[in-house]
Write an enzyme that holds these catalytic residues in place. Structure first.
Site, PDB file in Angstrom:
ATOM      1  N   VAL A 118      25.755  22.136  11.607  1.00 11.69           N
ATOM      2  CA  VAL A 118      26.626  22.981  10.788  1.00 11.69           C
ATOM      3  C   VAL A 118      27.913  22.198  10.587  1.00 11.69           C
ATOM      4  O   VAL A 118      28.530  21.749  11.556  1.00 11.69           O
ATOM      5  CB  VAL A 118      26.925  24.328  11.457  1.00 11.69           C
ATOM      6  CG1 VAL A 118      27.737  25.218  10.531  1.00 11.69           C
ATOM      7  CG2 VAL A 118      25.641  25.024  11.877  1.00 11.69           C
ATOM      8  N   ARG A 125      33.646  13.544   4.224  1.00 12.95           N
ATOM      9  CA  ARG A 125      33.147  12.589   5.216  1.00 12.95           C
ATOM     10  C   ARG A 125      32.187  13.270   6.184  1.00 12.95           C
ATOM     11  O   ARG A 125      31.093  12.767   6.456  1.00 12.95           O
ATOM     12  CB  ARG A 125      34.327  11.974   5.974  1.00 12.95           C
ATOM     13  CG  ARG A 125      33.928  11.020   7.088  1.00 12.95           C
ATOM     14  CD  ARG A 125      35.169  10.494   7.786  1.00 12.95           C
ATOM     15  NE  ARG A 125      34.832   9.716   8.973  1.00 12.95           N
ATOM     16  CZ  ARG A 125      35.753   9.205   9.798  1.00 12.95           C
ATOM     17  NH1 ARG A 125      37.040   9.380   9.541  1.00 12.95           N
ATOM     18  NH2 ARG A 125      35.383   8.524  10.859  1.00 12.95           N
ATOM     19  N   SER A 280      33.911  27.327   9.367  1.00 11.69           N
ATOM     20  CA  SER A 280      34.461  26.027   9.751  1.00 11.69           C
ATOM     21  C   SER A 280      35.395  25.435   8.699  1.00 11.69           C
ATOM     22  O   SER A 280      35.821  24.288   8.848  1.00 11.69           O
ATOM     23  CB  SER A 280      33.319  25.041  10.034  1.00 11.69           C
ATOM     24  OG  SER A 280      32.570  24.785   8.869  1.00 11.69           O
ATOM     25  N   ARG A 344      26.220  27.780   3.582  1.00 11.90           N
ATOM     26  CA  ARG A 344      26.646  29.088   4.091  1.00 11.90           C
ATOM     27  C   ARG A 344      27.775  29.628   3.235  1.00 11.90           C
ATOM     28  O   ARG A 344      28.840  29.028   3.130  1.00 11.90           O
ATOM     29  CB  ARG A 344      27.082  29.001   5.562  1.00 11.90           C
ATOM     30  CG  ARG A 344      27.525  30.359   6.109  1.00 11.90           C
ATOM     31  CD  ARG A 344      27.525  30.452   7.625  1.00 11.90           C
ATOM     32  NE  ARG A 344      28.514  29.607   8.261  1.00 11.90           N
ATOM     33  CZ  ARG A 344      28.833  29.675   9.550  1.00 11.90           C
ATOM     34  NH1 ARG A 344      28.216  30.540  10.339  1.00 11.90           N
ATOM     35  NH2 ARG A 344      29.726  28.853  10.074  1.00 11.90           N
ATOM     36  N   GLU A 436      24.675  38.194  13.778  1.00 11.24           N
ATOM     37  CA  GLU A 436      25.878  38.000  14.588  1.00 11.24           C
ATOM     38  C   GLU A 436      26.790  39.217  14.599  1.00 11.24           C
ATOM     39  O   GLU A 436      27.874  39.172  15.182  1.00 11.24           O
ATOM     40  CB  GLU A 436      26.658  36.785  14.067  1.00 11.24           C
ATOM     41  CG  GLU A 436      27.077  36.904  12.622  1.00 11.24           C
ATOM     42  CD  GLU A 436      27.761  35.658  12.081  1.00 11.24           C
ATOM     43  OE1 GLU A 436      28.061  34.755  12.873  1.00 11.24           O
ATOM     44  OE2 GLU A 436      27.981  35.586  10.863  1.00 11.24           O
ATOM     45  N   GLY A 461      24.405  34.395  17.134  1.00 13.15           N
ATOM     46  CA  GLY A 461      25.727  33.804  17.239  1.00 13.15           C
ATOM     47  C   GLY A 461      26.510  34.533  18.315  1.00 13.15           C
ATOM     48  O   GLY A 461      27.104  35.587  18.060  1.00 13.15           O
ATOM     49  N   PHE A 462      26.483  34.002  19.528  1.00 13.30           N
ATOM     50  CA  PHE A 462      27.065  34.681  20.682  1.00 13.30           C
ATOM     51  C   PHE A 462      28.522  35.064  20.458  1.00 13.30           C
ATOM     52  O   PHE A 462      28.954  36.170  20.808  1.00 13.30           O
ATOM     53  CB  PHE A 462      26.938  33.773  21.915  1.00 13.30           C
ATOM     54  CG  PHE A 462      27.885  34.117  23.039  1.00 13.30           C
ATOM     55  CD1 PHE A 462      27.716  35.272  23.772  1.00 13.30           C
ATOM     56  CD2 PHE A 462      28.948  33.281  23.361  1.00 13.30           C
ATOM     57  CE1 PHE A 462      28.586  35.599  24.807  1.00 13.30           C
ATOM     58  CE2 PHE A 462      29.813  33.605  24.389  1.00 13.30           C
ATOM     59  CZ  PHE A 462      29.634  34.762  25.121  1.00 13.30           C
ATOM     60  N   LEU A 463      29.306  34.194  19.844  1.00 16.23           N
ATOM     61  CA  LEU A 463      30.741  34.431  19.787  1.00 16.23           C
ATOM     62  C   LEU A 463      31.104  35.549  18.816  1.00 16.23           C
ATOM     63  O   LEU A 463      31.809  36.494  19.168  1.00 16.23           O
ATOM     64  CB  LEU A 463      31.454  33.121  19.430  1.00 16.23           C
ATOM     65  CG  LEU A 463      31.327  32.063  20.532  1.00 16.23           C
ATOM     66  CD1 LEU A 463      31.674  30.687  20.004  1.00 16.23           C
ATOM     67  CD2 LEU A 463      32.212  32.420  21.720  1.00 16.23           C
ATOM     68  N   ASP A 464      30.629  35.462  17.572  1.00 12.88           N
ATOM     69  CA  ASP A 464      30.908  36.547  16.643  1.00 12.88           C
ATOM     70  C   ASP A 464      30.284  37.857  17.128  1.00 12.88           C
ATOM     71  O   ASP A 464      30.875  38.934  16.992  1.00 12.88           O
ATOM     72  CB  ASP A 464      30.388  36.204  15.240  1.00 12.88           C
ATOM     73  CG  ASP A 464      31.493  35.683  14.322  1.00 12.88           C
ATOM     74  OD1 ASP A 464      32.578  36.299  14.300  1.00 12.88           O
ATOM     75  OD2 ASP A 464      31.281  34.670  13.647  1.00 12.88           O
ATOM     76  N   ASP A 635      36.081  27.645  16.203  1.00 10.51           N
ATOM     77  CA  ASP A 635      36.114  28.128  14.829  1.00 10.51           C
ATOM     78  C   ASP A 635      36.570  29.576  14.850  1.00 10.51           C
ATOM     79  O   ASP A 635      37.034  30.076  15.872  1.00 10.51           O
ATOM     80  CB  ASP A 635      34.764  27.945  14.129  1.00 10.51           C
ATOM     81  CG  ASP A 635      33.642  28.742  14.782  1.00 10.51           C
ATOM     82  OD1 ASP A 635      33.921  29.576  15.665  1.00 10.51           O
ATOM     83  OD2 ASP A 635      32.480  28.530  14.400  1.00 10.51           O
TER      84      ASP A 635
END
Length: 729
Positions: A118, A125, A280, A344, A436, A461-464, A635
């Protein structure tokens, strides 16, 4: 204020209008006037419905808040809670069994299990590096990371250390012996690899001393580069659907020290990559959105490039070519050189000033993303670059932060209208559903049902998901600390339920079941030890933070046959809904003042370290030193959980506002010191009132209760715009 151009009633920022009309539309076969009229119609069709879905979120949250307030101090009865959520429509009725019907899916998604990158598409770059990470050097991955310990005399250094290289060669041979073993010998002892031609076939022969050996599974040899005989340029092997290339060159610095002349072992690594327009990136206005879309367009056209300084020299990077071999049958074969790309989009929440609607209001950013990322992808579908990404003619859009099947259906309906606008057949635009948000994870099968004709992806998505758990259950009581949260009943059941839903609805062979990010980009030994848990859990892809991490994580998919693992898991007892509904409340914990302060400082430092780069420099995702100076990928999801955790402890009196403010000010000085080597950094301390970043962090905490679903975007966008205006960015 932007100079604007009127297009079919829409007021379009001039910079964005010029980009669409002069860079994107040419080559698609679309008429500009017809495009803008169709776009305007989509805005009219979906704006009110989008707004109503957001209002529905707020209504449900108010009812859940009231339910918990009325029962404050009392144990939660699981059955009563479940019945309440069903009554208000938060829990949806479960329909009959079904299977997804998605067609024209590329093998990278449908059939090949492997790592997934991701990457912020806003950084050309990084976008190029990730796209080119389909193949990665295992030698480099071992040599340049802590997988191989830096013992005295075997350090990485600034030039090639042959003593360290010897350890790398030995470790690589061990991996080959495990993945593509020889019958009766080790790859470490091979003196020559030979492609031998017989009247019937081409075979691989490994010479060890005066003996000859074949692969234990001869069908793992699938091709080569060069001429039959000894020392071909490379040998192509395959295991669990993934390719391995043994490259041979006795004149090479590394190959010269290898008995068989092996200069490198290259693994098929990042099979798929999500080019991210969301968590991100820091894209808050028309200029930012144009930059995001321009890079995605370059990937779809195949002409994206980047020039930058690295180690004192100028580097020019572009997309790599496909890789040509001779197959084991003697015919030419070509393998993709680049990762298959998904894009995304943003969620349903935010609006964008890139375009104003007929009423002069900013349009929803998710609607803009759906139209423009698909428009750019036309260059891959039917333009001069057709098939360079999707050989099946599909567009892959990952959609985050949806709440339940209503919102999933909204996205599918939006995609259908975009297909009509662009003249595409139905279901060309595929959807990846990010599992999530709490309302989605509880109703995942119904979300999949809504998208069953175009779904290609679900992941956890553990964090969200934790951030949403905290906000949704905010008034239920104080929550456990963040680290123990990872072992709470709800999250273990949630991770299993995601796999269960994919398996029961026919994902194997058609769509990806994914797992989340490895957060420590420098801790590759730890990742190699731990992340095998993802394919072992039945995930056909899992996120990694770098191309190097993708190469190392590929080893897990060689050692675990995900298809077989999924077949085993399909018969297990599915995760219980009641377990997912178990709120992670602190139960009788008697934290000391030191424990409370440590948890608070850790959260605060993480918020500040991330927000200061987002707001002041427009960096949406980066490796940020934590309170112990360990670099972690941060993020908006990590920021959401940290801020909502503090909000919860404030609400329930675990910490006071004065204690939080003191921590914010003290940790601001710590973060300033951690960034003292950055010439573009602006200190937050001691002039806290004058620091936009510091004020943004305070907003996330002290306004966190009122932020919709605890999302950080409203504050970050507002403060980033303020910073751009103040500093003339």
């Amino acid at each position: 204020m932007h100079e604007r151009v009127t297009r079919s009633g829409l007021r379009v920022a001039a910079i964005f209008d010029e980009f669409v009309n002069e860079e994107v539309i040419p080559g698609t076969g679309l008429d500009s006037e017809a495009f803008w009229q169709g776009f305007s119609d989509i805005v009219k069709q979906f704006t009110q419905r989008n707004q109503e879905l957001l209002q529905r979120r707020d209504q449900l949250q108010r009812r859940i808040d009231d339910w918990h307030k009325q029962r404050r101090g009392k144990p939660i009865d699981g059955n009563e809670y479940k019945q309440f959520l069903e009554k208000i429509g938060y829990l949806e009725p479960s329909g009959q069994s079904f299977k997804i019907r998605t067609q024209n899916v590329d093998d990278e998604i449908a059939k090949i299990s492997g790592p997934q990158l991701v990457v912020p598409v806003m950084n050309e770059r990084f976008a190029l590096n990730a796209t080119n990470a389909r193949w990665g050097s295992l030698y480099d991955a071992f040599y340049g990371t802590n997988v191989i310990p830096e013992e005295p005399g075997r350090e990485r250094g600034t030039s090639y250390n042959s003593a360290r290289g010897e350890l790398v060669v030995t470790r690589t041979a061990q991996e080959l012996d495990s993945i593509v073993p020889l019958e009766g010998a080790s790859h470490r002892d091979v003196s020559q690899y030979e492609i031998r031609r017989t009247p019937e076939e081409l075979t691989l022969v490994a010479h060890v001393d005066s003996s000859e050996y074949s692969l234990s599974s001869t069908d793992q040899f699938v091709g080569f580069d060069g001429e039959p005989g000894t020392d071909p340029k490379s040998i192509l092997l395959q295991n669990n659907g993934l390719h391995i290339e043994i490259q041979i060159d006795r004149s090479h610095e590394v190959g010269a020290d290898h008995s068989a002349g092996v200069k490198d072992v290259v693994l098929e690594s990042a099979i798929t990559t999500i080019q991210d327009c969301e968590d991100s990136v820091a894209a808050v206005d028309a200029e930012d959105k144009t930059a995001v879309y321009r890079n995605w367009l370059g990937l779809m056209k195949g002409d994206l490039d980047a020039t930058f300084e690295k180690d004192g020299r100028t580097v020019h990077r572009k997309l790599v070519e496909d890789r040509d071999f001779t197959s084991a049958s003697g015919s030419p074969m070509t393998l993709p050189g680049r990762s298959l790309l998904l894009v995304r989009n943003v969620g349903h929440l935010m609006r964008t000033e890139a375009i104003l609607d007929q009423q002069g209001e900013e349009i929803f950013e998710g609607i803009l993303d759906a139209v423009v990322t698909s428009l750019c992808a036309l260059h891959d579908i039917r333009g001069s670059n057709a098939g360079s990404n999707s050989r099946m003619g599909s567009i892959y859009i990952v959609k985050p932060k949806m709440h339940g099947s209503e919102e999933t259906q909204f996205t599918c309906d939006l995609f259908e209208s975009v297909e009509d606008l662009l003249g595409l057949e139905r279901n060309v635009i595929k959807i990846g559903v990010m599992d999530e948000e709490r309302r989605t994870s509880l109703n995942l099968r119904e979300c999949i049902r809504a998208a069953r004709d175009r779904i290609v992806f679900i992941n956890t998505g553990f964090l969200d998901r934790t951030g949403d758990e905290l906000h949704t259950s905010m008034h239920a009581g104080p929550m456990v600390r963040k680290d123990p949260m990872k072992q709470e009943t709800w999250i273990l059941a949630y991770e299993d339920a995601n796999v269960d839903a994919g398996l029961s609805t026919g994902f194997p062979g058609t769509a990806q079941i994914g797992k989340g990010m490895w957060p420590k980009p420098d801790e590759m030994k730890e990742m190699l030890d731990a992340k095998s848990g993802h394919p072992n859990a039945g995930a056909s892809c899992a996120w990694v933070p770098s191309p190097t991490a993708a190469t190392l994580h590929a080893l897990h998919y060689h050692k675990i046959d995900v298809q077989n693992r999924q077949a085993d898991l399909a018969s297990r007892q599915p995760a219980r809904l009641e377990d997912i509904l178990t709120i992670p409340l602190a139960r009788g914990e008697n934290w000391s003042a030191e424990e409370i302060q440590s948890e608070l400082d850790n959260n605060v430092q993480g918020i500040l370290g991330y927000v200061v780069r987002w707001v002041e420099q427009g960096i949406g995702c980066s490796k940020v030193p934590d309170i112990n100076n360990v670099g972690l990928m941060e993020d908006r999801a990590t920021c959401r959980i940290s801020s909502q955790h503090i909000v919860n402890w404030l609400l329930h009196g675990i910490v006071s506002q004065d204690l939080v403010l003191e921590s914010l000010q003290r940790m601001a000085a710590t973060v300033d010191n951690q960034n003292e080597g950055d010439p573009n950094y602006r200190n937050m301390a001691p002039e806290f009132d004058n620091s936009i970043a510091f004020q943004a962090a305070c907003d996330l905490v002290f306004r966190g209760l009122e932020l919709p679903n605890g999302y950080t975007e409203p504050v970050l966008h507002e403060r980033r715009k303020e910073a751009k205006q103040r500093y003339g960015v």
